[in-house]
Write a protein that holds these residues in place. Structure first.
Motif, PDB file in Angstrom:
ATOM      1  N   PRO A   1       0.804  -1.226   0.000  1.00  0.00           N
ATOM      2  CA  PRO A   1       0.000   0.000   0.000  1.00  0.00           C
ATOM      3  C   PRO A   1       0.836   1.274   0.000  1.00  0.00           C
ATOM      4  N   PHE A   2       1.988   1.261   0.679  1.00  0.00           N
ATOM      5  CA  PHE A   2       2.792   2.475   0.711  1.00  0.00           C
ATOM      6  C   PHE A   2       3.376   2.776  -0.673  1.00  0.00           C
ATOM      7  N   ALA A   3       3.739   1.714  -1.412  1.00  0.00           N
ATOM      8  CA  ALA A   3       4.232   1.904  -2.779  1.00  0.00           C
ATOM      9  C   ALA A   3       3.125   2.465  -3.665  1.00  0.00           C
ATOM     10  N   ASP A   4       1.881   1.995  -3.441  1.00  0.00           N
ATOM     11  CA  ASP A   4       0.748   2.561  -4.176  1.00  0.00           C
ATOM     12  C   ASP A   4       0.633   4.060  -3.905  1.00  0.00           C
ATOM     13  N   ASP A   5       0.772   4.439  -2.637  1.00  0.00           N
ATOM     14  CA  ASP A   5       0.663   5.853  -2.273  1.00  0.00           C
ATOM     15  C   ASP A   5       1.760   6.684  -2.946  1.00  0.00           C
ATOM     16  N   ILE A   6       2.970   6.164  -2.966  1.00  0.00           N
ATOM     17  CA  ILE A   6       4.077   6.895  -3.578  1.00  0.00           C
ATOM     18  C   ILE A   6       3.849   7.055  -5.076  1.00  0.00           C
ATOM     19  N   ALA A   7       3.427   5.957  -5.736  1.00  0.00           N
ATOM     20  CA  ALA A   7       3.167   6.029  -7.174  1.00  0.00           C
ATOM     21  C   ALA A   7       2.059   7.035  -7.473  1.00  0.00           C
ATOM     22  N   GLN A   8       1.002   7.007  -6.651  1.00  0.00           N
ATOM     23  CA  GLN A   8      -0.092   7.953  -6.848  1.00  0.00           C
ATOM     24  C   GLN A   8       0.367   9.382  -6.603  1.00  0.00           C
ATOM     25  N   ALA A   9       1.241   9.576  -5.622  1.00  0.00           N
ATOM     26  CA  ALA A   9       1.760  10.913  -5.340  1.00  0.00           C
ATOM     27  C   ALA A   9       2.524  11.456  -6.542  1.00  0.00           C
ATOM     28  N   VAL A  10       3.304  10.601  -7.186  1.00  0.00           N
ATOM     29  CA  VAL A  10       4.028  11.014  -8.390  1.00  0.00           C
ATOM     30  C   VAL A  10       3.040  11.416  -9.482  1.00  0.00           C
ATOM     31  N   LEU A  11       2.001  10.613  -9.676  1.00  0.00           N
ATOM     32  CA  LEU A  11       1.024  10.892 -10.737  1.00  0.00           C
ATOM     33  C   LEU A  11       0.227  12.157 -10.445  1.00  0.00           C
ATOM     34  N   PHE A  12      -0.090  12.392  -9.175  1.00  0.00           N
ATOM     35  CA  PHE A  12      -0.864  13.592  -8.812  1.00  0.00           C
ATOM     36  C   PHE A  12      -0.147  14.881  -9.203  1.00  0.00           C
ATOM     37  N   GLU A  13       1.177  14.842  -9.269  1.00  0.00           N
ATOM     38  CA  GLU A  13       1.941  16.050  -9.554  1.00  0.00           C
ATOM     39  C   GLU A  13       2.241  16.242 -11.042  1.00  0.00           C
ATOM     40  N   THR A  14       1.757  15.337 -11.905  1.00  0.00           N
ATOM     41  CA  THR A  14       2.091  15.446 -13.322  1.00  0.00           C
ATOM     42  C   THR A  14       1.155  16.417 -14.039  1.00  0.00           C
ATOM     43  N   GLU A  15       1.694  17.059 -15.044  1.00  0.00           N
ATOM     44  CA  GLU A  15       0.900  17.948 -15.889  1.00  0.00           C
ATOM     45  C   GLU A  15      -0.137  17.155 -16.665  1.00  0.00           C
ATOM     46  N   ASP A  16       0.218  15.929 -17.044  1.00  0.00           N
ATOM     47  CA  ASP A  16      -0.708  15.077 -17.789  1.00  0.00           C
ATOM     48  C   ASP A  16      -1.976  14.817 -16.983  1.00  0.00           C
ATOM     49  N   LYS A  17      -1.832  14.521 -15.695  1.00  0.00           N
ATOM     50  CA  LYS A  17      -2.998  14.299 -14.829  1.00  0.00           C
ATOM     51  C   LYS A  17      -3.870  15.540 -14.794  1.00  0.00           C
ATOM     52  N   HIS A  18      -3.265  16.693 -14.609  1.00  0.00           N
ATOM     53  CA  HIS A  18      -4.032  17.944 -14.531  1.00  0.00           C
ATOM     54  C   HIS A  18      -4.770  18.198 -15.836  1.00  0.00           C
ATOM     55  N   ASP A  19      -4.076  18.038 -16.968  1.00  0.00           N
ATOM     56  CA  ASP A  19      -4.700  18.304 -18.265  1.00  0.00           C
ATOM     57  C   ASP A  19      -5.837  17.334 -18.550  1.00  0.00           C
ATOM     58  N   ARG A  20      -5.652  16.057 -18.229  1.00  0.00           N
ATOM     59  CA  ARG A  20      -6.678  15.063 -18.496  1.00  0.00           C
ATOM     60  C   ARG A  20      -7.918  15.305 -17.628  1.00  0.00           C
ATOM     61  N   MET A  21      -7.734  15.638 -16.371  1.00  0.00           N
ATOM     62  CA  MET A  21      -8.878  15.879 -15.492  1.00  0.00           C
ATOM     63  C   MET A  21      -9.584  17.181 -15.853  1.00  0.00           C
ATOM     64  N   THR A  22      -8.827  18.190 -16.269  1.00  0.00           N
ATOM     65  CA  THR A  22      -9.437  19.438 -16.717  1.00  0.00           C
ATOM     66  C   THR A  22     -10.291  19.197 -17.959  1.00  0.00           C
ATOM     67  N   ALA A  23      -9.763  18.427 -18.910  1.00  0.00           N
ATOM     68  CA  ALA A  23     -10.520  18.114 -20.118  1.00  0.00           C
ATOM     69  C   ALA A  23     -11.784  17.333 -19.779  1.00  0.00           C
ATOM     70  N   PHE A  24     -11.689  16.416 -18.829  1.00  0.00           N
ATOM     71  CA  PHE A  24     -12.869  15.642 -18.419  1.00  0.00           C
ATOM     72  C   PHE A  24     -13.935  16.543 -17.819  1.00  0.00           C
ATOM     73  N   LEU A  25     -13.532  17.440 -16.942  1.00  0.00           N
ATOM     74  CA  LEU A  25     -14.495  18.326 -16.290  1.00  0.00           C
ATOM     75  C   LEU A  25     -15.120  19.300 -17.278  1.00  0.00           C
ATOM     76  N   GLU A  26     -14.333  19.784 -18.215  1.00  0.00           N
ATOM     77  CA  GLU A  26     -14.872  20.709 -19.212  1.00  0.00           C
ATOM     78  C   GLU A  26     -15.836  20.001 -20.155  1.00  0.00           C
ATOM     79  N   LYS A  27     -15.524  18.770 -20.486  1.00  0.00           N
ATOM     80  CA  LYS A  27     -16.422  17.996 -21.348  1.00  0.00           C
ATOM     81  C   LYS A  27     -17.733  17.696 -20.613  1.00  0.00           C
ATOM     82  N   LYS A  28     -17.648  17.466 -19.310  1.00  0.00           N
ATOM     83  CA  LYS A  28     -18.834  17.161 -18.519  1.00  0.00           C
ATOM     84  C   LYS A  28     -19.782  18.363 -18.452  1.00  0.00           C
ATOM     85  N   LYS A  29     -19.215  19.572 -18.503  1.00  0.00           N
ATOM     86  CA  LYS A  29     -20.047  20.773 -18.486  1.00  0.00           C
ATOM     87  C   LYS A  29     -20.851  20.895 -19.774  1.00  0.00           C
TER      88      LYS A  29
END
Length: 245
Positions: free
Chosen positions: A217-245
């Motif tokens: 579980p701690f390795a999962d948390d670390i991997a997720q922490a890395v992904l949370f800080e990526t520009e790709d994650k931000h862009d993909r979630m922004t696109a999802f939210l804008e499409k949902k609107k």
């Protein structure tokens, strides 16, 4: 890529398509093919891409080259010639898909087990008849097959000589889908197209975490922490939210 003699290798940008190319020998895996597959792995490790692995003709791979296998010695076994390659394929950073038609037996079956996902045709047959030749399936089947289908089914294959046809492989979870002969490569490409829509780093970390032994579980948390800080994650979630609107 003309330097290969036992493989056809097609680099398509986001994926590499590798076709085992010894159809007259049912794509039996010989020493030259092992060496050439190591070369492909080195290229994918240096430039991570998806991998589609299939066989030329009616069969995926009918096994290892028995003539060469008969000549192998104790030292060859201790070197883990085939196992080392299949483990390397299993460790490739991005998802791998085997498109299997006809025989995937012995070393051919173990090569397909090393891939992350398998697509099969109605003619596919998976099996490990090595004990009948006086040896064991020692290129990964003993630890991969139980993880893929459970210990009971794995023992039926490895000890009882059971051959899993396409329907049995589907019920056991060994394959994701069964399609008509001749359509398996296209089906594998459709699967890879879907996979390619995901974030490469998310795929890479997910595969690494899933393949890691035990609970982590701690390795999962670390991997997720890395992904949370990526520009790709931000862009993909922004696109999802804008499409949902």
């Amino acid at each position: 890529m003309t330097e290969f003699t036992t493989l056809e290798v097609d680099d398509r940008g986001d994926r590499v398509v590798v076709t085992l190319n010894r159809p007259a020998q049912r794509n039996a895996i010989n020493a030259e093919m092992i060496a050439e597959l190591h070369t492909v792995c080195a290229r994918i490790e240096a430039d991570p891409k998806l991998l589609l692995l299939t066989g030329n003709g009616d069969h995926f791979a009918g096994g290892a080259d028995i003539g060469q296998l008969r000549a192998r010695t104790r030292d060859d076994a201790l070197a883990g010639i085939n196992r080392t390659l299949f483990d390397r394929i299993g460790r490739l950073p991005l998802p791998t898909v085997a498109a299997v038609s006809g025989f995937a037996l012995g070393g051919g079956a173990e090569l397909s087990y090393a891939c992350d996902i398998r697509v099969a045709t109605t003619t596919a047959k998976f099996g490990n008849p090595e004990p009948g030749l006086g040896i064991m399936a020692a290129a990964g089947a003993s630890y991969r097959l139980p993880q893929l289908v459970g210990t009971s089914v794995a023992k039926q294959v490895l000890l009882g000589g059971r051959i899993l046809d396409a329907d049995s492989a589907l019920r056991a979870g060994l394959v994701i889908d069964v399609v008509e002969p001749g359509t398996h490569v296209a089906a594998a490409h459709q699967l890879l197209d879907r996979i390619a829509l995901s974030a490469p780093l998310a795929l890479r970390l997910t595969k690494a975490i899933v393949d890691a032994p035990g609970s982590h579980p701690f390795a999962d948390d670390i991997a997720q922490a890395v992904l949370f800080e990526t520009e790709d994650k931000h862009d993909r979630m922004t696109a999802f939210l804008e499409k949902k609107k």
